[in-house]
Design a protein around this motif. Structure first.
Motif, PDB file in Angstrom:
ATOM      1  N   GLU A 314     -10.290   7.651 -12.363  1.00 55.67           N
ATOM      2  CA  GLU A 314     -11.397   7.561 -11.873  1.00 55.67           C
ATOM      3  C   GLU A 314     -11.907   6.731 -10.644  1.00 55.67           C
ATOM      4  N   CYS A 315     -11.610   5.346 -11.196  1.00 57.09           N
ATOM      5  CA  CYS A 315     -12.211   4.342 -10.455  1.00 57.09           C
ATOM      6  C   CYS A 315     -11.302   4.036  -9.151  1.00 57.09           C
ATOM      7  N   VAL A 316      -9.857   4.484  -9.082  1.00 57.93           N
ATOM      8  CA  VAL A 316      -9.272   4.695  -7.913  1.00 57.93           C
ATOM      9  C   VAL A 316      -9.658   5.596  -6.864  1.00 57.93           C
ATOM     10  N   ALA A 317     -10.028   6.757  -7.296  1.00 61.54           N
ATOM     11  CA  ALA A 317     -10.631   7.714  -6.541  1.00 61.54           C
ATOM     12  C   ALA A 317     -11.902   7.445  -5.921  1.00 61.54           C
ATOM     13  N   GLU A 318     -12.560   6.634  -6.718  1.00 65.92           N
ATOM     14  CA  GLU A 318     -14.023   6.157  -6.173  1.00 65.92           C
ATOM     15  C   GLU A 318     -13.799   4.832  -5.117  1.00 65.92           C
ATOM     16  N   HIS A 319     -12.562   4.195  -5.441  1.00 70.20           N
ATOM     17  CA  HIS A 319     -12.859   2.737  -4.676  1.00 70.20           C
ATOM     18  C   HIS A 319     -11.731   2.909  -3.299  1.00 70.20           C
ATOM     19  N   VAL A 320     -10.743   3.640  -3.794  1.00 67.64           N
ATOM     20  CA  VAL A 320      -9.450   3.614  -2.537  1.00 67.64           C
ATOM     21  C   VAL A 320      -9.679   4.808  -1.575  1.00 67.64           C
ATOM     22  N   PRO A 321      -9.459   4.136  -0.304  1.00 66.34           N
ATOM     23  CA  PRO A 321      -9.640   5.271   0.645  1.00 66.34           C
ATOM     24  C   PRO A 321      -8.695   6.312   0.333  1.00 66.34           C
ATOM     25  N   GLU A 322      -9.334   7.669   0.759  1.00 67.70           N
ATOM     26  CA  GLU A 322      -8.360   8.975   0.255  1.00 67.70           C
ATOM     27  C   GLU A 322      -7.350   8.936   1.141  1.00 67.70           C
TER      28      GLU A 322
END
Lengths: 396, 396
Positions: A314-322
């Motif tokens: 979840e955090c990766v989906a939030e923080h990392v550019p798609e």
């Protein structure tokens, strides 16, 4: 938005009933997500090792083989590991490396299989040592080695199948394989199932006895925190012990080791899986390390592990550019171990940048960032920070 | 008369140029004559192991595989052992137990031998593990195992001989076998010579390179003081390395271990003898232990060893009632290792009585009292006392 994730992490940590276990380890401000390669140091281990060195070796010397319980350490420590992998006592012996134990297990399984079966199946995506060693075992026992992707194992089984060597969790992708289902399929075909537990023991329930696994091996320096290169272990199901025929029948597996007779007669029980003189310093460091498991349920560890990896995704989906990273770890809980592997361009410099910023994962060439979540000492704030720093590193 | 022996011991100790080395070890008032089973603790080792635990594992964690030199420890420590056994650098790798290394060496030797040779000869009086493991190696490579007394090896050699596994010093009698002569005889017959150095390395010159030995193994916890069950080593003569074909081709012996490719490609050099992840705690304790050898010549050690065993035999003749014990260790220097074995009725209670009086040897059932003389820390007064106490115990 980031504040929301940080707040959620704080709430999750506050509710985490395993959170206090972190105090048992020597850690610092680093977010250590490489415990699936080398577990952290349990803080009490150095004092115990000092005692082994100064008192047991230094003062008692040779007497310690009896008086300090050195001689029986392999099976005693095996019995400490047993509950963590769902095994009753008397079936696990500690010693040698994982590779050496894979050799014992695959050769022994091929000898336990019904006569006339000439194939050994091995996970084609496995950690390489398993494949290399299985190839040697096949060559030396006159079997044909059949590398096959785990999903295709059921179709590859047949009347020629002697033994199947599989990884419980894939070291690269973190995929959790269906141990109960695959074991049942191997048995239905009349073969023996050998499981490598390196990436599952200490992270999730294994259920060796419950699922009728025949033989298993695993290392102790990942989720079991035994120390660098600490001794591995071998599980031989009780029903196979009387016919277990080791390719490495060293003197400490003898029924009467101090008789020192020229003829070999194997000991009964798990002891039959021993080989040479046990490596006491590493073994007793491991034994001490296992104290951190006192009172800890592996089911609680699994629940936290899934919560950690869910939250990380979840955090990766939030923080990392798609589009910058792609998870190669399955989303389904039933197919996920305790790590998240992200495919990423320029993975090597990205991991270096992460480490420089205090987030330690590792790299599996060419393009996989690997993050291991060890529920005994990794918390949700660690997870949030790791994903946030990854986002910072990957932002254009 | 006893005073004469005590005075001679004092004079010998005063003239002993190795006497100061004893200070490097943790010892007490016990006369420790079991260093041929478990060497004494070098006093600086606990501090070094603490550093490995707290700094290298505890703080650096995974980084230590590179930054603390963990990864290269097996071959680096092999190069430390090399001069003690007369080997040039690059031919010895440390790791696994002696038994596992015997398996590697015997299988590899049988594969290096000219085609069509189907016999593996093994010392019938050997330490049992060598015989058990050689039997497994023979079984798994399709060879016939031929147990033969070392003296009869020359007559047993022939066009069918692939490999011969021999002990340099017999663990029970202390007899030193003729490594140069037997190696030459094996070569003349077209076979390969594999030597087990457990009871000679660190006690006397071995000369692996000088005598053209093909492969060798040894433990490190006897005269090399590496600690209980410390890792063993494997010597592969440089000329055989390119064709060395290991039965245990673990991932750390791969040419590109971190490539993690499905196909096995062996590394060049001694590294090819590695198997799994090295056991770092035990290995680095061993590495530290080897510091006691700095500046020590193995020839000086041998000279003192013979002086110690000569003096012990003299003292025994003086102190022990005639006929009560019989030495089974050869009198000739060229046939004596660094121990004295005495056949004795009631050996078991006799050894218990000795130990209770502070003289620690060990027992080899049924009737052998075994006394090991480790020249780095045993002196002539120890020898005199041991024989005197033995005499007291045996007096009617």
């Amino acid at each position: 938005m980031s504040e929301t994730f940080a707040a959620r992490a704080a709430a999750l940590d506050a509710a985490d009933r395993l959170a206090d276990l972190r105090k048992l380890f020597t850690l610092d401000d680093t977010v250590y997500l490489d415990g699936n390669s080398l577990g952290a140091l349990p803080a009490h281990v150095p004092a115990r090792v000092q005692e082994v060195l100064t008192r047991e070796w230094g003062e008692l010397r040779i007497r310690s083989w009896d008086e300090s319980g050195w001689w029986t350490a392999p099976e005693r420590i095996g019995d400490r590991i047993a509950p963590l992998v769902g095994a009753a006592a008397g079936q696990i012996v500690v010693g040698d490396s994982t590779s050496v134990n894979v050799f014992k297990a695959v050769v022994a399984a091929s000898r336990l299989a019904p006569e006339g079966r000439d194939e050994i199946l091995v996970d084609a995506t496995t950690f390489p040592t398993d494949g290399y060693i299985a190839a040697s075992a096949a060559r030396m026992t006159g079997h044909r080695l059949v590398p096959v992707a785990p999903a295709e194992v059921p179709d590859a089984l047949g009347p020629r199948t002697a033994a199947v060597l599989l990884n419980h969790v894939d070291y690269r992708t973190g995929r959790l394989h269906d141990l109960p289902g695959l074991t049942a399929a191997v048995h239905a075909a009349g073969g023996l199932a050998v499981w490598d537990l390196c990436h599952s023991a200490g992270a999730l329930p294994v259920g060796l006895d419950a699922h009728g696994v025949d033989l298993a091996v695993g290392c102790t320096y990942k989720y079991l925190n035994g120390g660098p290169g600490s001794p591995a272990y071998l599980y031989v199901a009780e029903r196979h012990q009387a016919a277990f025929d080791s390719p490495l029948p060293g003197w400490t597996s003898h029924a009467d080791p101090f008789g020192m007779t020229p003829g070999y007669a194997p000991a009964d029980g798990a002891v039959r899986g021993r080989v040479g003189t046990p490596d006491i310093l590493s073994m007793l460091a491991l034994e001490a390390s296992l104290d951190v498991w006192n009172g800890v349920s592996i089911e609680a560890v699994r629940a936290k592990s899934l919560a950690l990896t869910d939250f990380f995704l979840e955090c990766v989906a939030e923080h990392v550019p798609e589009g910058r990273v792609t998870s190669v770890t399955p989303a389904a809980h039933t197919e996920r171990g305790s790590q998240v592997a992200l495919r990423c361009e320029d993975a090597e410099p990205v991991m270096s940048a992460l480490i420089a910023r205090g987030v330690v994962g590792d790299l599996r060439r060419p393009d996989v960032l690997r993050f291991g979540f060890t529920p005994l000492y990794v918390g949700f704030a660690d997870v949030e920070r790791a994903a946030r720093v990854l986002g910072e590193v990957l932002k254009p």
